[in-house]
Design a protein around this motif. Structure first.
Motif, PDB file in Angstrom:
ATOM      1  N   ASN A  19      10.316  73.246  59.388  1.00 30.46           N
ATOM      2  CA  ASN A  19      10.062  71.807  59.515  1.00 30.46           C
ATOM      3  C   ASN A  19       8.607  71.464  59.191  1.00 30.46           C
ATOM      4  N   ARG A  25       8.113  66.023  58.274  1.00 28.87           N
ATOM      5  CA  ARG A  25       8.548  64.666  58.632  1.00 28.87           C
ATOM      6  C   ARG A  25       7.387  63.687  58.642  1.00 28.87           C
ATOM      7  N   TYR A  39      14.838  61.285  53.460  1.00 24.41           N
ATOM      8  CA  TYR A  39      15.519  62.057  54.498  1.00 24.41           C
ATOM      9  C   TYR A  39      15.048  63.499  54.459  1.00 24.41           C
ATOM     10  N   PHE A  40      14.717  64.030  55.628  1.00 24.16           N
ATOM     11  CA  PHE A  40      14.408  65.448  55.695  1.00 24.16           C
ATOM     12  C   PHE A  40      15.502  66.140  56.496  1.00 24.16           C
ATOM     13  N   ARG A  41      15.895  67.309  56.037  1.00 22.30           N
ATOM     14  CA  ARG A  41      16.822  68.116  56.826  1.00 22.30           C
ATOM     15  C   ARG A  41      16.339  69.559  56.845  1.00 22.30           C
ATOM     16  N   LEU A  42      16.341  70.122  58.050  1.00 17.38           N
ATOM     17  CA  LEU A  42      16.006  71.538  58.249  1.00 17.38           C
ATOM     18  C   LEU A  42      17.235  72.337  57.843  1.00 17.38           C
TER      19      LEU A  42
END
Lengths: 434, 434
Positions: free
Chosen positions: A41, A67, A77-80
């Motif tokens: 992240n 983020r 959009y962020f996704r781990l």
């Protein structure tokens, strides 16, 4: 993955390194939906990892929450997530958190340590490509000295204080220099009951000069700096095997060392579905055209370490460093906007801003296009540039303060064994790539 | 263990916490040999662990290399070791790195989380007594929000954003306040696609007021501060079981929460050989006399959390906090010198400097002997005191800068999942005490 479909085209960016972040920044105010995926992240400022390993900087100062980089952009959009597979035919990617479709895909996965298939080295050496790996190395170095204190076997003690760093690129050179400074400035004070003069720092380089990507004067000067610091520089030697104790080379030279750091090669991180031989060049890099398009796909792009854009000046692609990644990310970001707006694309032109490496206190080498210089001024330039490119105001201030403190006090206070390494990796040091 | 015999008497100190360090500092210029043992190579500033868990501070800023504390004192030895057993009859201790004899032994092992034998809670809850534990909690909190984004099951999502903190002492109160500030200031920006207003922070206290060791006005005010921040404060409720999802209490109230932080009790860390019932009081503390001598042994002492010195004012010993540990360490250090110099001992007199807790930005409560105050000024006092007692100039500067930055920017930048917690602890969260 819970990302809403929007009327904007969707750009998926795999990787929040220098390339991915630079690209996303160019897109975040535009009419596109950006989905950035990363297995961490945070963004890692890799050029300073060696300072984490040597206790000069705290790991959190060279990491930055992804983020936060793009906070406040509603289409971002962020996704781990870990990407498992790319399906170019149906324009989707599979990840450990589900499948998602894309209109445009940017592969910015970066690179990982390349052991060239040598399992003995892979299983017993330390790598330094991520923050957890750097922290493991920091723990191991300190654990070795604690252990050296305990043994009466001089042989074993020497081996615990013997460091072999393989690879004479910037990572190897900078780590060797930092270790030499620790030997000189910190060990005698921290371990008065240990003869730390016996500690050895060996830098082993396969070719005939260190920093081969830089000018000859930089190589020569860097070597002299290292020798001044007491580092043993070995050239024209290739390490062939390491069982955790004994380092075998292709010559008569060998080492007995409890620690071997492997900084002798990287390879691009390729993803299933885009890993057929036809796409890949040496070191798993994806061959791209001047618009970063992966050969054969109009909507798949690659930037940074993973991309190989061949040109007359760079027949094997650009160097696998931060600068090309940043510039490529920026160029591709602008081009994606042009694609969406139906404007003609601009081919990528690399502006070589030069390269540099630091060896120690007041000792650095800098190659600019027109000037090459070494020494104190180069060291200041190195520090300024690294502070400038570090993401985040707080990080810059904290790193700056640590540097000033370390400089004035000849000290490195982050010599902490937060997570012991040996205890956790008693059988094999081979770690999942973190 | 490779520690030379000297003509000076040997004092072994087990533990480099507040008590052990304060004691060692008093001895390091005297005619004694000091051997300090700790299972970490650093001192932990425990009062700020909750800020590490909540991303406000970097872990390295509240840790300090023990070797550095007493650098330059030739009769001082540090060893990274775990003590396995004390043999009072023959005046030796056994450790994982060998056996060693002592003339005087100081037990300063501190305390660990007390689950009171409740295995369901021990296996599924998070504790916060060490830096690795705090980092695990930091990772878990962030991992929960990343996971909450992915699910369509509103029930599961709420559970992932539901935090239950058990224990209304300073640790629980400070953690609850910090989490509430994250909910307010950071979550909406970091997770715009998640309804983070649904996140719940519950503080559960067994007794009828929080901060029971402080004045009633402090308790009342702290509760009001917490409620202002949106924390649900539950009093007169005891948590009885937790299976990782469902929190059962002794009342009708229950919680569904993916995270339970257990801050409801500590117990002294006792060592075999000195763990017979005759020595131990409630919570495994060692009963000591006014000279810190463990009952029955002229040459074994205990200071800090592990010591229970009963007096009229403190029938159950002094509070298990930094201040008594520091003062006891100092007093014992001076007394050990007196013993060696054949001078009469001075009994320990505790100077209560007051107690304090911070709830959030501009919100703290301070009880001094003569003044009790709450609010902004109390908050400044809290910060000043904590900076003052933090060891190391660099740590103070870095913590100060982080605080100023966090205050101005309403931010906490160390929200990094450096070592993911869930992946590594899929079956049970129970960890070796780190």
């Amino acid at each position: 993955m819970n990302i809403p479909q929007s009327s904007f085209p969707r750009v998926i960016v795999i990787g929040g390194g220098f390339g991915g972040i630079a690209l996303a920044k160019k897109l975040c105010k535009k009419d596109v939906q950006v989905v950035l995926l990363d297995k961490h992240n945070y963004h890692t400022f890799q050029p300073l990892l060696y300072q984490v390993s040597t206790g000069g900087l705290e790991p959190d100062s060279i990491a930055y929450p992804i983020r936060k980089v793009l906070q406040g952009y509603p289409n971002f959009y962020f996704r781990l997530a870990e990407v498992l597979r790319i399906n170019p035919d149906i324009r989707t990617i599979q990840t450990n958190i589900g499948e998602i479709n894309y209109d445009y895909l940017v592969v910015a996965t970066g690179s990982e340590t390349n052991f060239f298939g040598n399992t003995s080295i892979e299983e017993n050496s330390m790598a330094m490509k991520s923050i957890p790996q750097s922290l493991n190395l920091r723990s191991l170095i300190l654990e070795n000295f604690e252990q050296a204190l305990l043994t009466d076997d001089l042989h074993e003690r020497d081996s615990l204080m013997n460091f072999v760093i393989v690879g004479g690129g910037p990572t190897g050179v900078e780590l060797a220099g930092a270790l030499a400074e620790i030997k000189k400035g910190i060990l005698p004070k921290d371990y008065p009951d240990l003869d730390t003069r016996r500690a050895q720092i060996n830098l082993v380089q396969g070719g005939d000069r260190i920093l081969p990507a830089m000018s000859e004067v930089a190589s020569r000067k860097a070597e002299r700096f290292l020798e001044k610091l007491g580092v043993n520089v070995w050239k024209n030697i290739r390490v062939e095997a390491y069982d955790g104790k004994f380092v075998k080379t292709n010559t008569d030279t060998s080492f007995e060392a409890a620690t071997l750091v492997w900084a002798a090669g990287v390879k691009a991180i390729c993803i299933e579905g885009l890993d057929a031989k036809e796409f890949l060049c040496r070191g798993n890099r994806l061959r791209v055209n001047e618009f970063h398009q992966v050969e054969g796909f109009a909507e798949i792009f690659a930037v940074g370490d993973v991309a190989q854009m061949e040109s007359e000046e760079f027949p094997n692609g650009h160097p696998m460093m931060a600068q090309p990644a940043i510039q490529q990310g920026q160029n591709l970001g602008e081009n994606l906007v042009r694609i969406i707006e139906n404007k003609p694309l601009k081919p990528f032109i690399y502006r070589d801003k030069g390269s540099m490496a630091t060896i120690g206190r007041n000792k650095a080498v800098v190659d600019l296009k027109k000037f090459k210089f070494q020494g104190v001024f180069a060291w200041y330039v190195w520090m300024f540039i690294h502070l400038y490119f570090l993401i985040g105001f707080r990080n810059r201030v904290v790193v700056f303060i640590n540097w000033v403190y370390n400089y004035i006090k000849f000290d490195r206070e982050a010599r902490l064994i937060i997570r012991p390494f040996k205890k956790q990796h008693q059988v094999s040091r081979k770690q999942p790539v973190e």
